[in-house]
Design a protein around this motif. Structure first.
Motif, short mmCIF file in Angstrom:
data_model
loop_
_atom_site.label_atom_id
_atom_site.label_comp_id
_atom_site.label_asym_id
_atom_site.label_seq_id
_atom_site.Cartn_x
_atom_site.Cartn_y
_atom_site.Cartn_z
N LEU A 333 -3.43 -4.49 -17.13
CA LEU A 333 -3.23 -3.06 -17.09
C LEU A 333 -1.82 -2.74 -17.58
O LEU A 333 -1.00 -3.64 -17.73
CB LEU A 333 -3.41 -2.51 -15.66
CG LEU A 333 -4.75 -2.77 -14.97
CD1 LEU A 333 -4.71 -4.08 -14.20
CD2 LEU A 333 -5.10 -1.63 -14.01
N THR A 334 -1.56 -1.47 -17.82
CA THR A 334 -0.20 -1.09 -18.17
C THR A 334 0.76 -1.59 -17.10
O THR A 334 1.85 -2.08 -17.40
CB THR A 334 -0.10 0.45 -18.29
OG1 THR A 334 -1.03 0.91 -19.27
CG2 THR A 334 1.30 0.88 -18.70
N GLU A 335 0.33 -1.51 -15.84
CA GLU A 335 1.18 -1.90 -14.73
C GLU A 335 1.44 -3.40 -14.65
O GLU A 335 2.33 -3.84 -13.91
CB GLU A 335 0.56 -1.43 -13.40
CG GLU A 335 0.57 0.08 -13.20
CD GLU A 335 -0.63 0.80 -13.80
OE1 GLU A 335 -0.89 1.95 -13.41
OE2 GLU A 335 -1.31 0.21 -14.67
N SER A 336 0.69 -4.20 -15.41
CA SER A 336 0.89 -5.65 -15.39
C SER A 336 1.36 -6.18 -16.75
O SER A 336 1.07 -7.31 -17.12
CB SER A 336 -0.40 -6.37 -14.96
OG SER A 336 -1.41 -6.22 -15.93
N GLN A 373 -0.48 -14.63 -8.20
CA GLN A 373 -1.73 -14.66 -7.45
C GLN A 373 -2.69 -13.59 -7.95
O GLN A 373 -2.27 -12.51 -8.40
CB GLN A 373 -1.47 -14.45 -5.95
CG GLN A 373 -0.78 -15.63 -5.27
CD GLN A 373 -0.55 -15.38 -3.80
OE1 GLN A 373 0.39 -14.71 -3.42
NE2 GLN A 373 -1.42 -15.94 -2.96
N LEU A 374 -3.97 -13.92 -7.86
CA LEU A 374 -5.05 -13.03 -8.28
C LEU A 374 -6.18 -13.19 -7.27
O LEU A 374 -6.51 -14.31 -6.87
CB LEU A 374 -5.53 -13.44 -9.68
CG LEU A 374 -6.80 -12.77 -10.22
CD1 LEU A 374 -6.52 -11.32 -10.61
CD2 LEU A 374 -7.32 -13.55 -11.44
N MET A 375 -6.77 -12.08 -6.85
CA MET A 375 -7.91 -12.20 -5.95
C MET A 375 -8.83 -10.99 -6.10
O MET A 375 -8.43 -9.94 -6.61
CB MET A 375 -7.47 -12.32 -4.48
CG MET A 375 -6.91 -11.05 -3.86
SD MET A 375 -6.62 -11.26 -2.07
CE MET A 375 -5.96 -9.63 -1.65
N VAL A 376 -10.07 -11.17 -5.67
CA VAL A 376 -11.03 -10.08 -5.54
C VAL A 376 -11.25 -9.91 -4.05
O VAL A 376 -11.61 -10.87 -3.35
CB VAL A 376 -12.35 -10.39 -6.25
CG1 VAL A 376 -13.31 -9.23 -6.13
CG2 VAL A 376 -12.10 -10.72 -7.72
N LEU A 392 -19.20 -7.54 -4.63
CA LEU A 392 -18.26 -6.69 -5.36
C LEU A 392 -17.00 -6.43 -4.52
O LEU A 392 -17.07 -6.21 -3.31
CB LEU A 392 -18.94 -5.36 -5.69
CG LEU A 392 -18.46 -4.58 -6.92
CD1 LEU A 392 -18.65 -5.41 -8.19
CD2 LEU A 392 -19.22 -3.27 -7.02
N GLY A 393 -15.84 -6.49 -5.16
CA GLY A 393 -14.58 -6.17 -4.52
C GLY A 393 -13.60 -5.64 -5.55
O GLY A 393 -13.93 -5.53 -6.73
N GLU A 394 -12.40 -5.31 -5.10
CA GLU A 394 -11.38 -4.81 -6.02
C GLU A 394 -10.49 -5.97 -6.47
O GLU A 394 -10.23 -6.91 -5.72
CB GLU A 394 -10.52 -3.74 -5.34
CG GLU A 394 -9.50 -3.10 -6.28
CD GLU A 394 -8.68 -1.99 -5.64
OE1 GLU A 394 -7.70 -1.54 -6.29
OE2 GLU A 394 -8.99 -1.59 -4.51
N VAL A 395 -10.00 -5.89 -7.71
CA VAL A 395 -9.09 -6.90 -8.24
C VAL A 395 -7.67 -6.58 -7.78
O VAL A 395 -7.19 -5.45 -7.95
CB VAL A 395 -9.14 -6.95 -9.78
CG1 VAL A 395 -8.17 -8.00 -10.32
CG2 VAL A 395 -10.56 -7.23 -10.28
N PHE A 396 -7.02 -7.58 -7.19
CA PHE A 396 -5.64 -7.46 -6.72
C PHE A 396 -4.78 -8.52 -7.40
O PHE A 396 -5.24 -9.63 -7.66
CB PHE A 396 -5.55 -7.64 -5.20
CG PHE A 396 -6.20 -6.54 -4.42
CD1 PHE A 396 -5.48 -5.42 -4.05
CD2 PHE A 396 -7.55 -6.62 -4.06
CE1 PHE A 396 -6.08 -4.40 -3.32
CE2 PHE A 396 -8.16 -5.60 -3.34
CZ PHE A 396 -7.42 -4.48 -2.96
N MET A 397 -3.50 -8.16 -7.66
CA MET A 397 -2.57 -9.08 -8.32
C MET A 397 -1.20 -9.01 -7.63
O MET A 397 -0.86 -8.00 -7.02
CB MET A 397 -2.34 -8.68 -9.78
CG MET A 397 -3.56 -8.56 -10.64
SD MET A 397 -3.06 -7.87 -12.25
CE MET A 397 -4.61 -7.95 -13.13
#
Length: 545
Positions: A333-336, A373-376, A392-397
């Motif tokens: 994303l722009t944020e990453s 780190q990366l997780m769903v 289904l979950g949200e992607v977090f970084m």
């Protein structure tokens, strides 16, 4: 943590000038110019410049900006296409300590004026192609930036609206006026605004450390070799070209600039310049696949494309592989800082049938080298979901290539970083092999009769129809089910298909409840980076109703 004064590693081993330097991508161009001074850095039409020449231009430009009072904490706004000046600004502006704000070339004057004011721009560098929009924006804005024109001979039309042109500014600079790297690698380097499809865009702030690390991460993730030849098909304004202005420079590669994206020209430059790498959204890959066969036949050497910005249909990955272009799938994303996840290739995939291999490659993948780190996980509890490829979950970084935050918007920054993770807003599943597969933006998922439908999955099926060139799916209101899928499609030139044929095709290839209940034949509205504007499709759907 208790301080242990007896720890031998805590005494007499402090940072000093000999063993520590703040990380910054500015070091890449100094190295390229000193180690490979005569290697070609830039190709643009008839323009050929070496690394020493390019570095000297950056030094002069930084000097000229400093003489005009530009320094740390100032913003230099830029609206330019993929031309050499845009590359130079990625180094020259931060050499002064200032922050580079590259603006989307398809924005309207009102949005540009908002960004000029919000970023408190001291300088605006533009091109005759965008003179009308920028001239109106500057008049609307409260700030009064110094306006500089790039007078590019490859473009005809538009007006010169600035007080001087780029080359005149460059001439004011002193080659002996050496720049200094940042004292603190946390210092801001660029400002990138989000798309702002609802309300004003948010200003994402990058720092020198993140830009340096993500540039290196790209080199590893895309297997960018020394002296790679990189074609600028991805807009350099978008997440600072996914950090590739710095990545390609770090390997002392060659930047092949391309003002306008034309499929035939892309293939021509790939052949003529020996291009080894380029980047582009799936829509760009689709354009290339639908270019004349004669153009595609020109690819006769290894080429790698990194695609991202939207989930690529497996059919597009298959098509690119068939014409000899290897695909690397990236996600971010722009944020990453752009790419922060790569679909790292596994050797055993080579034994799969092309369709199965493409399905593996269509997943977003695993964390890039720069991402810690990366997780769903569950959006509310941050509890990781099972790695079953279903839940289904949200992607977090989290990591060094996550933005500092949103400029002048602490509440939005706090929300984005809640719980010590960056919340992407993307919904995904987690596979047993650790690969993440994005199913939808949280705002785009269709809930039909209590069941979640991934628009990406439906689009992937539609792209396999032989007559469909482009497809996008949005939710349509339904009295009984709440929401059902509606497909917007563009047919290939010379092809034909009816709504009934397309719906039946999807019913033959996926669960019936996921299939479109309506098909609209229309061009797809897109952002300048190739993302389909689904909010515009929803508005079209309301008008049709």
């Amino acid at each position: 943590m208790e301080n242990n004064n007896n720890n031998p590693y805590s005494l007499g081993l402090e940072k000093n000038a000999a063993n520590y330097a703040a990380l910054t991508p500015l070091s890449f161009i100094e190295r390229a110019a000193s180690v490979y001074p005569d290697r070609t850095a830039v190709i643009y039409g008839d323009v050929r410049r070496s690394w020493s020449e390019t570095y000297q231009r950056c030094i002069r430009l930084a000097s000229a900006l400093r003489k005009r009072g530009i320094g740390q904490g100032d913003t230099v706004a830029v609206m330019l296409p993929n031309i050499p000046e845009m590359l130079e600004l990625h180094f020259a502006v931060p050499m002064t300590g200032a922050v580079l704000n590259t603006q989307n070339t398809r924005l309207d004057s009102e949005t540009v004026a908002f960004m000029l004011d919000h970023g408190e721009a001291k300088v605006m560098i533009t091109d005759r192609e965008f003179s009308d929009v920028v001239h109106k924006a500057v008049r609307m804005a409260s700030v009064d930036p110094l306006v500089i024109d790039v007078d590019d001979p490859q473009f005809t039309g538009g007006d010169l609206i600035g007080s001087m042109n780029y080359e005149q500014l460059l001439a004011e600079g002193d080659l002996s006026d050496h720049w200094q790297p940042p004292e603190d690698e946390w210092q801001a380097i660029t400002l990138n605004y989000t798309s702002g499809t609802t309300g004003n865009p948010k200003g994402v702030v990058y720092h020198h450390r993140g830009a340096h690390l993500n540039a290196i991460s790209n080199i590893i993730g895309q297997n960018l070799p020394p002296h790679a030849v990189y074609l600028w098909t991805l807009p350099m304004f978008h997440c600072n070209g996914w950090c590739y202005p710095w990545s390609v420079t770090a390997v002392a590669g060659t930047h092949v600039c391309l003002r306008h994206l034309q499929p035939e020209k892309v293939f021509e430059l790939i052949q003529a310049c020996g291009v080894t790498h380029f980047c582009g959204a799936p829509v760009v890959l689709n354009m290339l696949l639908n270019a004349p066969d004669q153009a595609k036949a020109q690819v006769d050497h290894p080429v790698t494309v990194t695609t991202g910005g939207a989930a690529p249909p497996a059919a597009i990955i298959e098509g690119m592989e068939k014409i000899g272009i290897q695909v690397v799938h990236a996600y971010g994303l722009t944020e990453s800082y752009g790419p922060s996840v790569f679909c790292a290739h596994q050797d055993e995939w080579d034994a799969l049938e092309l369709e199965q291999k493409a399905a593996k490659m269509a997943r977003q993948g695993v964390r890039a080298p720069a991402l810690e780190q990366l997780m769903v996980a569950d959006t509310e509890t941050l509890e990781p979901v099972p790695r079953d490829g279903q839940t289904l979950g949200e992607v977090f970084m989290r990591g060094n290539n996550i933005m500092q935050g949103y400029l002048k918007n602490p509440s939005a920054s706090d929300a984005a970083f809640a719980g010590g993770w960056f919340h992407t807003g993307d919904l995904a599943v987690w596979h047993a092999d650790g690969y993440v597969e994005v199913k939808d933006r949280s705002k785009d998922v269709i809930i039909s009769g209590g069941e979640n439908i991934s628009t990406i999955e439906v689009e992937d099926t539609l792209y396999r129809h032989p007559a469909i060139m482009e497809a996008a799916v949005v939710a349509k209101h339904h009295e009984h089910w709440g929401e059902v899928p509606c497909a917007f499609v563009t047919l290939k030139e010379g092809s034909s298909a009816t709504e009934e044929e397309i719906i039946n095709f999807t019913r033959d290839n996926m669960a019936h409840f996921k299939c479109p209940k309506q098909v609209v034949f229309a061009p797809l509205p897109k952002t300048s980076t190739g993302k389909v504007q689904k909010f515009a499709l929803r508005a079209m759907l309301k008008d049709l109703a």
